[in-house]
Design a protein around this motif. Structure first.
Motif, mmCIF file in Angstrom:
data_model
loop_
_atom_site.group_PDB
_atom_site.id
_atom_site.type_symbol
_atom_site.label_atom_id
_atom_site.label_comp_id
_atom_site.label_asym_id
_atom_site.label_seq_id
_atom_site.Cartn_x
_atom_site.Cartn_y
_atom_site.Cartn_z
ATOM 1 N N ARG A 130 0.844 -1.204 0.000
ATOM 2 C CA ARG A 130 0.000 0.000 0.000
ATOM 3 C C ARG A 130 0.873 1.245 0.000
ATOM 4 O O ARG A 130 0.562 2.246 -0.664
ATOM 5 N N ALA A 133 2.182 1.694 -3.390
ATOM 6 C CA ALA A 133 1.133 2.124 -4.322
ATOM 7 C C ALA A 133 0.955 3.638 -4.296
ATOM 8 O O ALA A 133 0.459 4.225 -5.249
ATOM 9 N N ALA A 134 1.366 4.273 -3.213
ATOM 10 C CA ALA A 134 1.283 5.732 -3.160
ATOM 11 C C ALA A 134 2.313 6.359 -4.084
ATOM 12 O O ALA A 134 2.202 7.523 -4.461
ATOM 13 N N ALA A 135 3.332 5.579 -4.433
ATOM 14 C CA ALA A 135 4.474 6.148 -5.157
ATOM 15 C C ALA A 135 4.625 5.648 -6.576
ATOM 16 O O ALA A 135 5.150 6.351 -7.428
ATOM 17 N N MET A 136 4.228 4.423 -6.848
ATOM 18 C CA MET A 136 4.507 3.865 -8.147
ATOM 19 C C MET A 136 3.311 3.146 -8.743
ATOM 20 O O MET A 136 2.459 2.618 -8.030
ATOM 21 N N ALA A 157 7.092 11.965 -7.927
ATOM 22 C CA ALA A 157 7.777 12.989 -8.726
ATOM 23 C C ALA A 157 9.253 13.057 -8.375
ATOM 24 O O ALA A 157 9.918 14.052 -8.634
ATOM 25 N N LEU A 158 9.760 11.988 -7.775
ATOM 26 C CA LEU A 158 11.119 12.010 -7.259
ATOM 27 C C LEU A 158 12.145 11.510 -8.252
ATOM 28 O O LEU A 158 13.335 11.759 -8.095
ATOM 29 N N LEU A 180 19.268 11.206 -4.151
ATOM 30 C CA LEU A 180 17.853 11.363 -3.791
ATOM 31 C C LEU A 180 17.495 10.570 -2.540
ATOM 32 O O LEU A 180 16.368 10.664 -2.056
ATOM 33 N N PRO A 182 18.009 10.770 0.731
ATOM 34 C CA PRO A 182 17.385 11.447 1.882
ATOM 35 C C PRO A 182 15.960 11.919 1.590
ATOM 36 O O PRO A 182 15.074 11.770 2.427
ATOM 37 N N ILE A 183 15.735 12.465 0.415
ATOM 38 C CA ILE A 183 14.394 12.982 0.131
ATOM 39 C C ILE A 183 13.408 11.836 -0.074
ATOM 40 O O ILE A 183 12.243 11.943 0.288
ATOM 41 N N GLU A 186 12.415 10.620 3.332
ATOM 42 C CA GLU A 186 11.473 11.566 3.932
ATOM 43 C C GLU A 186 10.090 11.422 3.304
ATOM 44 O O GLU A 186 9.064 11.489 3.987
ATOM 45 N N TRP A 187 10.077 11.228 2.024
ATOM 46 C CA TRP A 187 8.797 11.075 1.307
ATOM 47 C C TRP A 187 8.066 9.832 1.774
ATOM 48 O O TRP A 187 6.844 9.861 2.008
ATOM 49 N N ASP A 190 6.678 10.366 5.187
ATOM 50 C CA ASP A 190 5.507 11.240 5.112
ATOM 51 C C ASP A 190 4.290 10.463 4.621
ATOM 52 O O ASP A 190 3.182 10.600 5.143
ATOM 53 N N ALA A 191 4.508 9.629 3.622
ATOM 54 C CA ALA A 191 3.399 8.821 3.085
ATOM 55 C C ALA A 191 2.889 7.844 4.132
ATOM 56 O O ALA A 191 1.685 7.633 4.276
ATOM 57 N N LEU A 194 0.741 9.543 6.687
ATOM 58 C CA LEU A 194 -0.583 9.874 6.147
ATOM 59 C C LEU A 194 -1.466 8.642 6.077
ATOM 60 O O LEU A 194 -2.678 8.685 6.247
ATOM 61 N N GLN B 160 -2.425 10.545 -2.859
ATOM 62 C CA GLN B 160 -2.591 9.925 -4.167
ATOM 63 C C GLN B 160 -2.265 8.446 -4.036
ATOM 64 O O GLN B 160 -1.456 8.057 -3.194
ATOM 65 N N ARG B 588 0.943 14.996 -2.613
ATOM 66 C CA ARG B 588 1.959 15.349 -1.642
ATOM 67 C C ARG B 588 3.191 15.944 -2.300
ATOM 68 O O ARG B 588 4.209 16.161 -1.643
ATOM 69 N N PHE B 593 8.796 18.410 -1.461
ATOM 70 C CA PHE B 593 8.618 17.355 -2.463
ATOM 71 C C PHE B 593 8.203 17.911 -3.816
ATOM 72 O O PHE B 593 8.009 17.153 -4.756
#
Lengths: 214, 985
Positions: A130, A133-136, A157-158, A180, A182-183, A186-187, A190-191, A194, B160, B588, B593
């Motif tokens: 899950r 799925a938020a990312a890809m 968008a990374l 990328l 570290p970001i 963090e992403w 964050d996901a 949420l 999303q 997000r 980001f």
């Protein structure tokens, strides 16, 4: 050697030094995201003139047979080969065979060390699909992306990423560009925050609210 | 007077809710929408129309609502242009009507409606032109528009999610439920979407019986299937290529979101098969004053009756050309409402429904239609006339009813929006008087009313089940089932001209304020294509996308053109079907980001050193390192001084690096670069210029030869991926015979640049296995070795004009290398420098920077590469284009330096003019491309592209800089160390 002898220590994208345990980015029931610091990774490419057969022969001789199907992996959890392109594979894992690390490949076969280029994260737990799925946009259902599958895809968008489904219930390895790392961590944190109520985001990691840091 | 019935509905009467609308307090119940609550409170006028500010009331019950447009909440959470029919009521809701002041009931611009005759469609193309449109623009913009955008950042979060399935079913009405059940039982992975909170669609307001029982069973069965995912409050708004469907899910609708939970979620779904069960939308009738508050669609009234226990009035006239309206009249009568009459525009209607209505005391009058409605802020009366078969009112047949509501039904339009977005073709069904799906182009099928199937429930369910089963088996959709339909009469508008009246108040598009007279005007003005009529009149262009107006407009236009509606056709359907918030689209990808940057291996150390970090090519890099009290230019000047007099250190890891290997690697690169690469020896490097096929400068960098078959290609920071793809394109598509491998390795290596007269001594202090002496390691050489068992590669190359080394180690040793170099350089006065400093150094040296000194017109001869190109006998990418006639012109702009009079640096982009310049217009001779105040030379320094620049050395020109003319002299761009002694030190 010159005037000052220098002792260099390798440091991962998320700040873990050689020999230390990888950082936990997400640590909540049903979802763990942990760094695999300084994972050895090699790119194996073969000349178009020799073809995949020659690459297979070399890799097999090194003890790492190559997968035959696109977007699949072969080998073990300690060291595996992953299909990337018709004439390109990644070899990755902690237990690098000596033949891979030290033997020069024959002409037409190219082995490039790329371990420093990637940040590797392991995702496990029932909630891992899950979170991914938020990312890809990959279809991660068992029938479509079973254990031993791999794919290059975009991560939100990374940028580009490489996803490998390891053996086991819901274990994944995610490789992203080291710059990328570290970001991305963090992403994902964050996901996860949420996605899962009752979690808190501590700096760039997510833990159960009220829980202690591992 | 309350329009709420004492019982019934699917609201929770134990949870009363208070809300404010247009400054007045009202109450409703949990389960209400804002629209149903306003209706229950007897609020007739809920808004004002877009152009003419006519009072309007609630007309529909869903996303097709064109009148009740509201601004919800205030401050950061205010959201404009929501439809009251889609806003769930919550405690403390605050909303106001848009496009009116001070409120919908009393609007100061209400007088504009009387100017409708002089403000038809397109009037603004013919008026407000003299002396200039801009005289009127401000006032017109202030008067126009609907809601107001928020001025503060959105505090809510949006999520999303990607999803995949075997069968996606859009719509959980009876057809959708049947299809989803069939697919789910067949074992397919099913996602079922519905925009409402409850599934069931029209079955939710069937008054009990078999339909209700079937719904309960279907819902239970669906929930028991683990392979079926049901998403309610989710609107599918876009159907894209390869069965990619996007939907918006409302996660929180009970007021402002707390605890940072997401408010909405954007679903991106890829389905193997899609079943569209999107239902149909009722069509209004077009006649004078059909937009009065209190005029509503018949099915909407049914909806309000059964779901919210709200009746639109107590004395209702029902006007229709379709049998479906009779059921609503019967149910309203049974709820205690007086039905003054059912007025049917057809000469013949279904006998059983007419009989049933009459048996309840409802008068039914056939062959008549409404010709006027009375009551500015609520219906007070309805006038009807007999009509001829072509829809014209018959003089002398008028009749008046006292009523407080008029319900209208002009037929049904299948909701074909998603089908059309998928690329499917529509056909006009003469029997159904609507456009229906005809030809699918993706793996998709429509069922139920969406397919134009308005048959009995049993038949619809059976066909939907078959479709769901076929989808699960991935069988292509079969031929559309044909059902025999009773003949329907086309009544696109009631023609009142025989009564001596005009149609300037016969509304077609309520939201865009377009009447049938506007559509006919467009045809008279020779707009024949439906796309042109749409844009000229704006019919269908508002937030409702013409859901209730498009087909009526097509019918009216067809009559005006004397062609059937099928020949007029529909306009192009585009996503979104319903508005989507920008927040959901961004998800997000906001804040850090939004444009994520890569980090240097030394990132943490840069922050500790106080570097000002900026985005350079999507890498977060130090721009400069200010000490306490220093301003930017002071910090840069200090850093430049360190580089020129001592030694500087920079993390140059973002420099692109591509490994090119193979027996044909040299030949390949020889073809890709302007320069001669074949002659480059192992252990050395060369500056390379790369062109596009059009001959335009594409990129530059240092090419290093590691051995006979291995090259390391340097590119501009941030461009390595594109250049690697460019290489692959040539190798895979054009030169397949070349045996070459390309491997991007930019972030495999961290690179630190040591530059300055003391660079060598610092590097020696670091301790490598490499001989760093000037003879053993000349400029433009490359050496490899070890640094404490870590592989190191050093290239002696300079972008600063000083003795300089680029030292590369594996990326994960980058921080260690930085620390070691800083420590080793302390006694030499080492200072870290940022990108701004590097740019200053290279401008002093006159070094080219691709992207700053070049643009999309720069050919290699413009930047001094003519000799190199001419010396190279072999072909290379871009050669022929660089020598096109345009490239051979003698007056092309060329890269030169400028010596500037006065002490102020020029602005980049300032134009070069000749001494004959007096005032614009004047033909520019070029422009400034790079400009600084040189801390080394203590004067301004610039580079520029100037017409015939190299032939004009020493010539004086003037530079037009922000209105001031500054004198400058054209010189060689290398103003610092022109002999290059310092580089070769």
């Amino acid at each position: 050697m010159g005037e000052g002898s220098v002792v260099f220590k390798a440091r991962s994208a998320l700040g873990t030094y050689e020999g230390a345990v990888g950082r936990s980015v997400v640590y909540v029931p049903g979802l763990h995201v942990t760094e695999e610091p300084l994972l050895p990774v090699y790119s194996l490419r073969v000349s178009r003139k020799l073809g995949a057969v020659a690459a297979q022969a070399f890799a097999t001789a090194c003890g790492v047979p190559l997968p035959r199907q696109p977007n699949t992996c072969a080998g073990t959890a300690e060291f595996a080969s992953a299909w990337v392109e018709p004439l390109a594979w990644l070899l990755l894992g902690r237990k690098v065979p000596i033949a891979v690390a030290e033997v020069a490949p024959p002409p037409g076969i190219y082995l490039t060390e790329l371990g420093a280029r990637f940040c590797s994260l392991q995702l496990s737990g029932v909630r891992a699909p899950r979170l991914l799925a938020a990312a890809m946009s990959l279809d991660l259902a068992d029938g479509s992306f079973a254990a031993g599958s791999c794919a290059r895809t975009r991560l939100a968008a990374l940028g580009g990423a490489f996803l490998q489904r390891l053996t086991g219930d819901t274990d994944y390895r995610l490789l992203v560009d080291v710059g990328l790392g570290p970001i991305v961590a963090e992403w994902l944190a964050d996901a996860a925050a949420l996605l899962i109520p009752g979690t808190i985001k501590h700096r760039d990691a997510v833990f159960p609210d009220g829980g202690s840091l591992p | 007077m309350s329009h709420r019935l004492p019982k019934g509905g699917r609201i929770d009467r134990n949870r009363p809710l208070d809300f404010v609308y247009d400054g007045k307090r009202y109450s409703g119940f949990a389960g209400d929408t804002l629209a149903s609550a306003l209706l229950a409170n007897g609020v007739a006028t809920v808004g004002r129309s877009f152009k003419y500010h006519r009072p309007r009331g609630v007309m529909a019950a869903g996303c097709e609502e064109p009148n009740a447009i509201v601004q919800l909440e205030r401050g950061a959470r205010t959201e404009p242009n929501l439809k009251a029919t889609q806003v769930p009521l919550y405690q403390g809701l605050y909303a106001q009507a848009v496009n009116c002041w001070p409120n919908a009931r009393w609007d100061v611009l209400g007088f504009l409606q009387w100017f409708k005759p002089v403000m038809p469609a397109g009037f603004y193309y013919k008026t407000f032109m003299q002396p200039s449109w801009h005289w009127y623009e401000r006032a017109i913009r202030a008067a126009a528009g609907l809601g107001t955008s928020p001025l503060e950042a959105d505090p809510d979060r949006y999520d999303q999610c990607h999803a995949s399935c075997d069968v996606l079913v859009v719509g959980a009405g009876p057809a959708g439920l049947a299809a989803a059940l069939a697919a789910g039982r067949a074992g397919a992975r099913v996602i079922l979407l519905d925009d409402k909170e409850e599934i069931g669609g029209s079955l939710l307001y069937e008054p009990g019986g078999e339909a209700t029982a079937w719904l309960a069973r279907a819902a239970a069965d669906l929930r028991s299937l683990p392979n079926v995912a049901l998403q309610t409050r989710t609107t599918a708004f876009g159907y894209y290529d390869h069965n990619h469907v996007q939907a918006l899910q409302q996660l929180h609708q009970d007021g402002p979101v707390k605890d940072r939970a997401p408010r909405q979620r954007l679903l991106k779904i890829r389905a193997a098969e899609v079943v569209l069960a999107t239902g149909a939308i009722e069509r209004p009738l077009v006649f004078p004053n059909n937009d009065r508050p209190g005029v509503m669609l018949v099915d909407a009234a049914r909806h309000y009756l059964h779901r919210y226990a709200v009746v639109p009035g107590r004395r209702i006239v029902v006007a229709t050309t379709h049998d479906s309206a009779y059921q609503a009249a019967i149910e309203l009568r049974q709820a205690g409402v007086t039905i003054e009459a059912v007025v049917d525009g057809r000469a013949v209607a279904e006998a059983s429904v007419v009989q049933q209505a009459r048996s309840l005391g409802i008068p039914v009058i056939l062959g008549v239609a409404p010709t006027d409605v009375f009551g500015a802020h609520g219906v007070t009366g309805v006038e009807i006339h007999a009509i001829t078969p072509d829809g014209s009112a018959v003089q002398g047949s008028g009749r008046h009813f006292t009523a407080d509501s008029l319900l209208m039904c002009g037929g049904w339009n299948p909701a074909v929006h998603l089908f059309s977005q998928s690329g499917g073709g529509l056909r006009y069904d003469e029997a159904a008087l609507s456009f229906v799906p005809s030809r699918s182009v993706q793996r998709e099928r429509s069922v139920g009313a969406a397919a134009g199937d308005f048959g009995d429930l049993k038949t619809v369910l059976a066909q939907a089940e078959a479709a769901g089963g076929a989808a699960a088996a991935a069988r292509p959709p079969g031929a559309a089932a044909t059902t025999t339909r009773p003949a329907l009469k086309p009544l696109w508008e009631v023609d009142v001209s025989p009564l001596g009246r005009s149609t300037i108040k016969s509304w077609c598009d309520y939201l865009s304020d377009v009447t049938s007279s506007d559509l006919k005007l467009a045809v008279r003005e020779n707009f024949r294509s439906v796309e042109h009529v749409k844009r000229y009149t704006t019919n269908g262009m508002a937030a409702d996308q013409g859901k209730t107006s498009n087909v009526n407009a097509i019918g009216i236009v067809g009559r005006a053109l004397n062609v059937p509606p099928g020949e007029v056709g529909t306009t192009k359907f585009r996503p979104p079907f319903d508005p989507v918030s920008f927040g959901a689209i961004a998800g997000r990808n906001v804040g850090v980001f939004y444009q994520p940057c890569r980090r240097l291996p030394t990132h943490d150390r840069q922050l500790e050193l106080g570097a000002v970090m900026e985005d350079f090519g999507r890498w977060l890099r130090p721009a400069y390192y200010p000490k306490a009290g220093e301003r930017e230019h002071e910090a840069i000047a200090r850093e430049v001084c360190s580089a020129r007099t001592a030694v500087s250190l920079m993390d140059a890891s973002p420099l692109g690096k591509i490994l090119v290997q193979g027996p044909d690697a040299a030949d390949f690169l020889h073809r890709m670069y302007v320069n001669n690469i074949r002659s480059l020896k192992p252990g050395f490097c060369r500056y390379g210029l790369m062109l596009g096929e059009d001959g335009i400068v594409l990129d530059d960098g240092i090419v290093s030869r590691l051995d006979e078959r291995t090259f390391l290609v340097g590119t501009t920071s941030g461009k390595a991926e594109r250049i690697a793809e460019w290489f692959e394109e040539w190798l895979q598509c054009e030169w397949v015979e070349l045996d070459v491998i390309v491997e991007p390795v930019t972030t495999q290596w961290a690179t630190m640049t040591l530059a300055g007269p003391k660079a060598r001594e610092v590097l020696q202090r670091l301790g490598t296995s490499i001989d760093l002496s000037a003879t053993a390691f000349p400029h433009m050489a490359l050496r490899s070795g070890l640094l404490d068992e870590v592989p190191v590669r050093i290239v002696r190359v300079s972008f600063s004009g000083e003795l300089s080394y680029e030292i590369s180690v594996p990326f994960n040793y980058g921080l260690a290398l930085w620390d070691a170099l800083l420590a080793a350089g302390t006694e030499s006065g080492i200072a870290p420098i940022g990108v701004e400093t590097l740019m200053t150094l290279r401008i002093e040296k006159g070094f080219l920077h691709v992207g700053s000194d070049t643009d999309g017109m720069t050919l290699p001869q413009d930047i001094g590469f003519s000799e190199i190109m001419n010396k190279k006998p072999d072909d290379f990418v871009g050669r022929r284009s660089a020598h096109c006639p345009e490239g051979k012109r003698a007056d092309r702009r060329q890269l030169v330096g400028l010596e500037i009079e006065g002490g102020t640096a020029l602005k980049v982009g300032a134009h070069i003019v000749g001494n004959d310049y007096s005032r614009p217009p004047y033909r520019s001779q070029g422009w400034v491309t790079s400009s600084i105040f040189s801390p080394t030379l203590h004067r301004p320094v610039a580079m520029a592209m100037v017409q015939s620049g190299r032939e004009r050395m020493g010539q004086q020109v003037r530079v037009f800089d922000g209105g001031t003319l500054i004198t400058a002299t054209i010189i060689n761009p290398t103003v610092y160390d022109p002999s290059g002694e310092r580089i070769h030190g």
